[in-house]
Design an enzyme around this catalytic site. Sequence first.
Site, PDB file in Angstrom:
ATOM      1  CG  ASP A  31      -2.068   0.966   1.089  1.00  0.00           C
ATOM      2  OD1 ASP A  31      -3.215   0.497   0.997  1.00  0.00           O
ATOM      3  OD2 ASP A  31      -1.820   2.197   1.082  1.00  0.00           O
ATOM      4  CB  ILE A  32       0.795   4.272  -2.121  1.00  0.00           C
ATOM      5  CG1 ILE A  32       1.868   5.205  -2.633  1.00  0.00           C
ATOM      6  CG2 ILE A  32      -0.496   5.026  -1.813  1.00  0.00           C
ATOM      7  CD1 ILE A  32       1.593   5.744  -4.035  1.00  0.00           C
ATOM      8  CG  ASN A  88     -12.241  -0.993   3.714  1.00  0.00           C
ATOM      9  OD1 ASN A  88     -12.604  -1.445   4.805  1.00  0.00           O
ATOM     10  ND2 ASN A  88     -11.068  -0.401   3.547  1.00  0.00           N
ATOM     11  CD  GLU A  96      -9.338   6.208   0.431  1.00  0.00           C
ATOM     12  OE1 GLU A  96      -8.249   5.791  -0.028  1.00  0.00           O
ATOM     13  OE2 GLU A  96      -9.422   6.989   1.389  1.00  0.00           O
ATOM     14  CB  VAL A  97      -9.081   1.724  -5.054  1.00  0.00           C
ATOM     15  CG1 VAL A  97      -8.749   1.190  -6.438  1.00  0.00           C
ATOM     16  CG2 VAL A  97      -8.120   2.842  -4.660  1.00  0.00           C
ATOM     17  CG  HIS A 101      -8.504  -3.215  -2.472  1.00  0.00           C
ATOM     18  ND1 HIS A 101      -9.411  -2.470  -3.204  1.00  0.00           N
ATOM     19  CD2 HIS A 101      -8.325  -2.552  -1.307  1.00  0.00           C
ATOM     20  CE1 HIS A 101      -9.749  -1.393  -2.518  1.00  0.00           C
ATOM     21  NE2 HIS A 101      -9.109  -1.427  -1.346  1.00  0.00           N
ATOM     22  CG  MET A 102      -7.518  -9.461   1.856  1.00  0.00           C
ATOM     23  SD  MET A 102      -7.225 -11.235   1.758  1.00  0.00           S
ATOM     24  CE  MET A 102      -8.904 -11.832   1.634  1.00  0.00           C
ATOM     25  CG  HIS A 103      -6.744  -3.069   3.038  1.00  0.00           C
ATOM     26  ND1 HIS A 103      -6.039  -1.902   2.895  1.00  0.00           N
ATOM     27  CD2 HIS A 103      -7.954  -2.836   2.454  1.00  0.00           C
ATOM     28  CE1 HIS A 103      -6.779  -1.002   2.259  1.00  0.00           C
ATOM     29  NE2 HIS A 103      -7.945  -1.543   1.980  1.00  0.00           N
TER      30      HIS A 103
HETATM   31  P1  5GP Z   1      -9.757   1.169   0.228  1.00  0.00           P
HETATM   32  O1  5GP Z   1     -10.030   2.336   1.125  1.00  0.00           O
HETATM   33  O2  5GP Z   1     -10.364   1.329  -1.134  1.00  0.00           O
HETATM   34  O3  5GP Z   1     -10.100  -0.150   0.872  1.00  0.00           O
HETATM   35  O4  5GP Z   1      -8.183   1.121   0.079  1.00  0.00           O
HETATM   36  C1  5GP Z   1      -7.480   1.609  -1.028  1.00  0.00           C
HETATM   37  C2  5GP Z   1      -6.020   1.567  -0.670  1.00  0.00           C
HETATM   38  O5  5GP Z   1      -5.277   1.755  -1.846  1.00  0.00           O
HETATM   39  C3  5GP Z   1      -5.601   2.674   0.318  1.00  0.00           C
HETATM   40  O6  5GP Z   1      -5.059   2.086   1.487  1.00  0.00           O
HETATM   41  C4  5GP Z   1      -4.573   3.482  -0.476  1.00  0.00           C
HETATM   42  O7  5GP Z   1      -3.498   3.915   0.312  1.00  0.00           O
HETATM   43  C5  5GP Z   1      -4.137   2.495  -1.547  1.00  0.00           C
HETATM   44  N1  5GP Z   1      -3.727   3.114  -2.797  1.00  0.00           N
HETATM   45  C6  5GP Z   1      -4.403   4.079  -3.491  1.00  0.00           C
HETATM   46  N2  5GP Z   1      -3.751   4.399  -4.608  1.00  0.00           N
HETATM   47  C7  5GP Z   1      -2.633   3.629  -4.624  1.00  0.00           C
HETATM   48  C8  5GP Z   1      -1.547   3.521  -5.561  1.00  0.00           C
HETATM   49  O8  5GP Z   1      -1.475   4.194  -6.589  1.00  0.00           O
HETATM   50  N3  5GP Z   1      -0.578   2.612  -5.249  1.00  0.00           N
HETATM   51  C9  5GP Z   1      -0.622   1.848  -4.116  1.00  0.00           C
HETATM   52  N4  5GP Z   1       0.381   0.990  -3.919  1.00  0.00           N
HETATM   53  N5  5GP Z   1      -1.629   1.929  -3.232  1.00  0.00           N
HETATM   54  C10 5GP Z   1      -2.624   2.813  -3.482  1.00  0.00           C
END
Ligand code: 5GP
Length: 115
Positions: A31-32, A88, A96-97, A101-103
Amino acid sequence: MAQETIFSKILRKEIPADIVYEDDRVTAFRDIHPKAPTHVLIIPNYNIPTANDVSEKDEAVLGHLFIVAAKIAQAEGIAEDGYRLIVNCNKFGGQEVFHLHMHLIGGKPLGMMVV
Ligand code: 5GP
C-alpha cells in the site's frame, strides 16, 4: 464492463508498485500509505468493483486470494503473531478504489477492531 481504476494501471505495469507476489489470478503490492509495518493489497487480476459484485464465477479467485494472503503473511514473518485481513465495501465501508482488494495488515499489535 467494470470501470478502470489505478489498480488496472498497476496490473498493466503502467505505474510503479512494489509488487510482492503475482500469478495468473492475483497480484499483491505494498500500500502506498501503509497503516502498519506490513500493509499489502491483494487484488484479482480482473476488476470486480466491490464485494457487492462478487458472484459464483469469482469463487476460485477469491479463495486463492486468501491462500496468497497466508503465503505473504508467512513471507513477511507476521503469520505467527497475527495480522488483519480487510475488504472495504462502498461509502460506509470506506472504499476508495473500486477494484476489490484485500488489505493484509500486520507487523505490530493492531488492537481490537474499532468501528
Ligand atoms: P480502500 O479504502 O479502497 O479499501 O483502500 C485503497 C487503498 O489503496 C488505500 O489504502 C490506499 O493507500 C491504496 N492506494 C491508493 N492508490 C494507490 C496507488 O497508486 N498505489 C498503491 N500501492 N496503493 C494505493
